[in-house]
Design a protein around this motif. Structure first.
Motif, PDB file in Angstrom:
ATOM      1  N   ASN A  62      16.118 -34.629  24.393  1.00 33.52           N
ATOM      2  CA  ASN A  62      17.133 -35.415  23.695  1.00 33.52           C
ATOM      3  C   ASN A  62      16.778 -35.459  22.198  1.00 33.52           C
ATOM      4  OD1 ASN A  62      18.586 -37.562  22.571  1.00 33.52           O
ATOM      5  ND2 ASN A  62      18.499 -38.783  24.445  1.00 33.52           N
ATOM      6  N   ALA A  63      17.644 -34.871  21.374  1.00 34.59           N
ATOM      7  CA  ALA A  63      17.355 -34.758  19.937  1.00 34.59           C
ATOM      8  C   ALA A  63      17.187 -36.132  19.274  1.00 34.59           C
ATOM      9  CB  ALA A  63      18.470 -33.984  19.238  1.00 34.59           C
ATOM     10  N   THR A  64      18.013 -37.104  19.698  1.00 35.68           N
ATOM     11  CA  THR A  64      17.937 -38.436  19.091  1.00 35.68           C
ATOM     12  C   THR A  64      16.606 -39.120  19.418  1.00 35.68           C
ATOM     13  OG1 THR A  64      20.328 -38.615  19.225  1.00 35.68           O
ATOM     14  CG2 THR A  64      19.114 -40.671  18.941  1.00 35.68           C
ATOM     15  N   ALA A  65      16.109 -38.853  20.626  1.00 37.92           N
ATOM     16  CA  ALA A  65      14.824 -39.455  21.008  1.00 37.92           C
ATOM     17  C   ALA A  65      13.707 -38.915  20.125  1.00 37.92           C
ATOM     18  CB  ALA A  65      14.526 -39.173  22.481  1.00 37.92           C
ATOM     19  N   VAL A  66      13.744 -37.621  19.832  1.00 35.13           N
ATOM     20  CA  VAL A  66      12.715 -37.045  18.958  1.00 35.13           C
ATOM     21  C   VAL A  66      12.840 -37.639  17.558  1.00 35.13           C
ATOM     22  CG1 VAL A  66      11.833 -34.921  17.919  1.00 35.13           C
ATOM     23  CG2 VAL A  66      12.624 -34.914  20.304  1.00 35.13           C
ATOM     24  N   GLU A  67      14.072 -37.753  17.095  1.00 34.84           N
ATOM     25  CA  GLU A  67      14.294 -38.338  15.772  1.00 34.84           C
ATOM     26  C   GLU A  67      13.737 -39.769  15.723  1.00 34.84           C
ATOM     27  OE1 GLU A  67      18.317 -37.871  14.025  1.00 34.84           O
ATOM     28  OE2 GLU A  67      18.186 -40.035  13.671  1.00 34.84           O
ATOM     29  N   SER A  68      14.027 -40.556  16.786  1.00 34.00           N
ATOM     30  CA  SER A  68      13.520 -41.935  16.833  1.00 34.00           C
ATOM     31  C   SER A  68      12.000 -41.947  16.824  1.00 34.00           C
ATOM     32  CB  SER A  68      14.012 -42.642  18.099  1.00 34.00           C
ATOM     33  OG  SER A  68      15.415 -42.677  18.132  1.00 34.00           O
ATOM     34  N   ALA A  69      11.400 -41.020  17.567  1.00 34.99           N
ATOM     35  CA  ALA A  69       9.934 -40.965  17.632  1.00 34.99           C
ATOM     36  C   ALA A  69       9.356 -40.686  16.251  1.00 34.99           C
ATOM     37  CB  ALA A  69       9.490 -39.892  18.628  1.00 34.99           C
ATOM     38  N   VAL A  70       9.965 -39.759  15.521  1.00 34.99           N
ATOM     39  CA  VAL A  70       9.467 -39.421  14.186  1.00 34.99           C
ATOM     40  C   VAL A  70       9.633 -40.622  13.253  1.00 34.99           C
ATOM     41  CG1 VAL A  70       9.837 -37.959  12.151  1.00 34.99           C
ATOM     42  CG2 VAL A  70       9.874 -36.945  14.445  1.00 34.99           C
ATOM     43  N   ARG A  71      10.781 -41.301  13.342  1.00 38.15           N
ATOM     44  CA  ARG A  71      11.005 -42.451  12.459  1.00 38.15           C
ATOM     45  C   ARG A  71      10.019 -43.578  12.773  1.00 38.15           C
ATOM     46  NH1 ARG A  71      15.942 -44.822  12.881  1.00 38.15           N
ATOM     47  NH2 ARG A  71      16.050 -45.451  10.705  1.00 38.15           N
ATOM     48  N   GLY A 201      16.299 -49.795  14.325  1.00 36.98           N
ATOM     49  CA  GLY A 201      17.502 -49.615  15.132  1.00 36.98           C
ATOM     50  C   GLY A 201      17.318 -48.615  16.266  1.00 36.98           C
ATOM     51  N   VAL A 202      16.080 -48.396  16.705  1.00 39.49           N
ATOM     52  CA  VAL A 202      15.851 -47.407  17.762  1.00 39.49           C
ATOM     53  C   VAL A 202      15.799 -48.052  19.146  1.00 39.49           C
ATOM     54  CG1 VAL A 202      14.700 -45.758  16.254  1.00 39.49           C
ATOM     55  CG2 VAL A 202      13.331 -47.495  17.441  1.00 39.49           C
ATOM     56  N   SER A 203      15.675 -49.380  19.185  1.00 34.40           N
ATOM     57  CA  SER A 203      15.653 -50.092  20.456  1.00 34.40           C
ATOM     58  C   SER A 203      15.845 -51.569  20.157  1.00 34.40           C
ATOM     59  CB  SER A 203      14.308 -49.901  21.169  1.00 34.40           C
ATOM     60  OG  SER A 203      14.188 -50.781  22.274  1.00 34.40           O
ATOM     61  N   GLU A 204      16.415 -52.304  21.099  1.00 31.90           N
ATOM     62  CA  GLU A 204      16.503 -53.752  20.905  1.00 31.90           C
ATOM     63  C   GLU A 204      15.156 -54.398  21.184  1.00 31.90           C
ATOM     64  OE1 GLU A 204      19.806 -55.691  22.802  1.00 31.90           O
ATOM     65  OE2 GLU A 204      21.073 -53.946  22.458  1.00 31.90           O
ATOM     66  N   ALA A 205      14.276 -53.634  21.843  1.00 34.06           N
ATOM     67  CA  ALA A 205      12.905 -54.088  22.106  1.00 34.06           C
ATOM     68  C   ALA A 205      12.869 -55.482  22.724  1.00 34.06           C
ATOM     69  CB  ALA A 205      12.070 -54.032  20.815  1.00 34.06           C
ATOM     70  N   ARG A 206      13.741 -55.727  23.684  1.00 36.58           N
ATOM     71  CA  ARG A 206      13.741 -57.044  24.333  1.00 36.58           C
ATOM     72  C   ARG A 206      12.718 -57.050  25.454  1.00 36.58           C
ATOM     73  NH1 ARG A 206      19.827 -58.794  25.403  1.00 36.58           N
ATOM     74  NH2 ARG A 206      18.729 -60.539  26.353  1.00 36.58           N
ATOM     75  N   MET A 207      11.666 -57.818  25.234  1.00 31.28           N
ATOM     76  CA  MET A 207      10.555 -57.816  26.188  1.00 31.28           C
ATOM     77  C   MET A 207      10.986 -58.360  27.540  1.00 31.28           C
ATOM     78  SD  MET A 207       7.341 -58.784  23.746  1.00 31.28           S
ATOM     79  CE  MET A 207       6.053 -58.042  24.761  1.00 31.28           C
ATOM     80  N   GLU A 208      11.912 -59.360  27.522  1.00 30.52           N
ATOM     81  CA  GLU A 208      12.311 -59.959  28.791  1.00 30.52           C
ATOM     82  C   GLU A 208      13.118 -58.977  29.648  1.00 30.52           C
ATOM     83  OE1 GLU A 208      13.496 -60.710  25.843  1.00 30.52           O
ATOM     84  OE2 GLU A 208      15.646 -61.116  25.932  1.00 30.52           O
ATOM     85  N   LEU A 209      13.626 -57.902  29.025  1.00 29.99           N
ATOM     86  CA  LEU A 209      14.336 -56.885  29.794  1.00 29.99           C
ATOM     87  C   LEU A 209      13.453 -55.665  30.056  1.00 29.99           C
ATOM     88  CD1 LEU A 209      17.928 -56.851  28.194  1.00 29.99           C
ATOM     89  CD2 LEU A 209      17.094 -58.101  30.194  1.00 29.99           C
ATOM     90  N   GLY A 210      12.196 -55.760  29.669  1.00 31.75           N
ATOM     91  CA  GLY A 210      11.288 -54.641  29.901  1.00 31.75           C
ATOM     92  C   GLY A 210      11.479 -53.495  28.918  1.00 31.75           C
ATOM     93  N   GLN A 211      12.231 -53.746  27.834  1.00 30.09           N
ATOM     94  CA  GLN A 211      12.447 -52.675  26.857  1.00 30.09           C
ATOM     95  C   GLN A 211      11.215 -52.462  25.988  1.00 30.09           C
ATOM     96  OE1 GLN A 211      15.926 -54.280  25.013  1.00 30.09           O
ATOM     97  NE2 GLN A 211      17.322 -53.261  26.427  1.00 30.09           N
ATOM     98  N   MET A 212      10.337 -53.450  26.028  1.00 29.91           N
ATOM     99  CA  MET A 212       9.064 -53.313  25.325  1.00 29.91           C
ATOM    100  C   MET A 212       8.018 -53.973  26.213  1.00 29.91           C
ATOM    101  SD  MET A 212       8.331 -54.257  21.427  1.00 29.91           S
ATOM    102  CE  MET A 212       6.687 -54.414  20.797  1.00 29.91           C
ATOM    103  N   ARG A 213       6.932 -53.230  26.510  1.00 32.70           N
ATOM    104  CA  ARG A 213       5.925 -53.741  27.429  1.00 32.70           C
ATOM    105  C   ARG A 213       4.548 -53.472  26.824  1.00 32.70           C
ATOM    106  NH1 ARG A 213       9.704 -50.563  30.709  1.00 32.70           N
ATOM    107  NH2 ARG A 213       8.324 -48.829  31.134  1.00 32.70           N
TER     108      ARG A 213
END
Ligand SMILES: [Zn+2]
Lengths: 498, 98
Positions: A62-71, A201-213
């Motif tokens: 996924n090109a956007t995922a690579v872009e997010s990783a670089v950012r 803006g690459v993730s909402e990083a909501r810990m309660e939803l497991g988006q960030m652990r």
């Protein structure tokens, strides 16, 4: 087991931490296939031959995922690899139907960075070892066990909707020198990282939803010793408060074991939100047990230097810089700003201001009533069932004179209780200031008639006695009158001067 | 050429959750040995100026845009599963983990 106190632990030992944070990217599709990533979709409705690992399927990045990783890498002051590969991490567990997780091993896309965090106004630099790309695993439900745990379960049920969602794993270098502040540094680091991820803006990083652990490694060494002690790895610590508590508990637990002459076992541990303790999980598999090898189905990723520089140009104002600007804009002292930050309120306040509330009012609501409610419920402010837009609406109702503070608090209580948006709560509960002068006048007349003794005192010039009548009127109007206006009316009717 | 030991085969079998009998350990050690010997011959050809290669194609950056494509239906996804329950894949009790 009686734990050594935190102070005693720190008197003898120097804690060293390592933090591994997984961030689920907010891309539309998975890392290696076009399946959607919508949260809460029906089980196994977002799966395809690739993410199910069916024979003959082939992954495409996924090109956007690579872009997010670089950012993310750039925002963490990392170097970006000129060339890197994916690798297969082989393990036998049903959360990955492929029997391996596609990850990166010795060639992460970003490495050697740092993130500065602030604890009590002091800056602490956390060095970043690496940030690499990988994919999330499926969700297991264990059936038949008494508590939904694996022990005693008859069988497990797997939903692979999450399998293959892009993850960025960010790994720190050993964090040394934090001393007694180690738990706070850990919390501040995760908080800062979360702010950064959101700002990008690459993730909402909501810990309660497991988006960030967060996985927290902790080890102790006797003060003055160079060599690290054996570490434990506490898995899936999923709130900022828990990160702090888990690190603190592990420091005390390690110290207790060491002081009793025991040895720390290298193992994974589980954190328990209810009592803040950890318990042993499985003994850690050695790295070579995963039999990593380069993923043959994916070609290497080679971010061109031009592209990397272009992405560097897209980095937003970083959270630290923004905080300084906001503090100046709002005219807050360091201490006031620290309270706002500790409460995790800065974004909420800014969004409330964006929704039209005056800055003072926005800050007052989030730092006062709403912080109190969040504390009572033991949740983060952002987890409260009220949006910045709704807070701004309550504030607007106060500004226009429809609500006083007391009524506004009742409206907020209603919104938090799920009664609807502020206007609906006002409507349903009938919460508006009685501004009808006729109705107010009648209420005042009734109060005077019912309390002739008090009325006489006021007539005699004892203005302070008016409080009792104001109270009676407020009671009669169920708090829905403007107390200052009521007092004026009483004094007026009794011919006294305020 | 040092061969694959039966301990190494037992280790791999454990990681792969395969139950092998004693005589099978010897049997597979022998077979894996032969395979590794054959592959090792490639290394004899490689000279110092030939870097180790994981991909035969001189390609990098093959990527797709982040656009959703249709998934399977849950029924299609579960069609090949030996067992399912509540629209989920059903697997036996997981041992040795917590
Ligand atoms: Zn898929």
């Amino acid at each position: 087991m009686d734990l050594v106190s935190y102070e005693d632990a720190l008197a003898s030992y120097d804690p060293v931490m390592g933090l591994e944070v997984h961030v689920e990217l907010g891309t539309n599709t998975k890392m290696f296939c076009g399946c959607a990533t919508t949260f809460g979709a029906e089980p196994n409705s977002q799966v395809c031959p690739t993410c199910l690992g069916l024979p003959g399927s082939l992954p495409v990045v996924n090109a956007t995922a690579v872009e997010s990783a670089v950012r993310i890498g750039l925002a963490l002051n990392c170097e970006i690899a000129e060339w890197c590969r994916f690798a297969r991490k082989n393990y036998f567990y049903p959360d990955m139907p492929k029997n391996f997780q596609t990850s990166q091993y010795d060639e992460p896309i970003a490495f050697n960075g740092y993130l500065d965090v602030e604890v009590d106004g002091e800056t602490f630099r956390v060095e970043i070892e690496r940030a690499h790309m990988e994919e999330d695993t499926g969700k297991s439900t264990h059936v038949g066990g008494a508590t939904g745990r694996i022990h005693g379960a008859d069988h497990s049920l797997l939903d692979y909707n999450r399998a293959g969602i892009p993850l960025i794993e960010i790994v720190t270098k050993p964090i040394e020198g934090a001393g007694e502040r180690a738990p706070e540094v850990a919390k501040a680091y995760v908080a800062e990282l979360r702010e950064l991820i959101r700002a990008l803006g690459v993730s909402e990083a909501r810990m309660e939803l497991g988006q960030m652990r967060c996985d927290a490694n902790v080890s102790l060494r006797p003060i003055g010793r160079e060599k690290y002690g054996t570490r434990s790895e506490t898995k899936n610590v999923n709130s900022l408060r828990s990160v702090e508590r888990a690190v603190r508990f592990e420091i005390q637990r390690h110290a207790t074991v060491l002081k009793e002459g025991g040895t720390i076992v290298q193992e994974t541990r589980h954190f328990h939100e209810d009592d803040g303790t950890t318990t042993a999980g499985r003994v850690k598999e050695e790295a070579e047990d995963y039999r990593y090898f380069p993923e043959p189905d994916l070609v290497p990723v080679a971010p061109s230097r031009d592209w990397v520089e272009e992405l560097r140009g897209t980095l937003p104002e970083l959270p630290r810089v923004r905080r300084r600007r906001v503090q100046a804009d709002w005219g807050l002292s360091d201490h006031e700003m620290q309270s706002v930050l500790n409460a995790g309120a800065i974004d909420l306040i800014l969004e409330t201001i964006d929704a039209g509330a005056p800055a003072d009012a926005a800050r007052k609501w989030w730092m006062g009533e709403l912080s109190r409610r969040a504390n009572e419920d033991g949740v983060e402010l952002s987890a409260l069932a009220i949006t910045p837009t709704e807070v701004a609406r309550v504030s607007a109702l106060v500004v226009e004179g429809s609500l006083n503070d007391k009524l506004a608090r009742q409206v907020i209580e209603g919104v938090l209780g799920g009664e609807g948006d502020p206007d609906t709560v006002v409507e349903k509960r009938g919460l508006r200031i009685v501004s009808d002068e006729g109705a107010l006048g009648t209420a005042v007349d009734e109060a005077i008639a019912a309390n002739p003794g008090v009325a006489d005192k006021i007539r005699d010039g004892k203005v302070a006695a008016a409080g009792a009548l104001v109270g009676a009127v407020m009671k009669a109007t169920r708090g829905q009158a403007d107390a200052a206006r009521v007092k004026d009316l009483i004094l007026e009717k009794l011919g006294a001067q305020g | 050429m040092p061969g694959i030991t039966r301990e190494e085969v037992a280790h791999l079998a454990r990681l792969s959750r395969l139950e092998l009998k004693d005589e099978e350990l010897d049997h597979f050690a022998e077979q894996l040995d032969a395979i590794i010997d054959a592959v090792a011959r490639v290394g004899e050809i490689a000279a110092d100026d030939i870097p180790p290669t994981s991909h035969p194609l001189p390609l990098t950056n093959v990527m797709r845009p982040d656009e959703v494509r249709p998934s399977l239906t849950p029924q299609e996804a579960l069609a090949g599963a030996p067992a399912s329950e509540e629209q989920r894949f059903k697997v036996p009790q997981i041992l040795g983990e917590d």
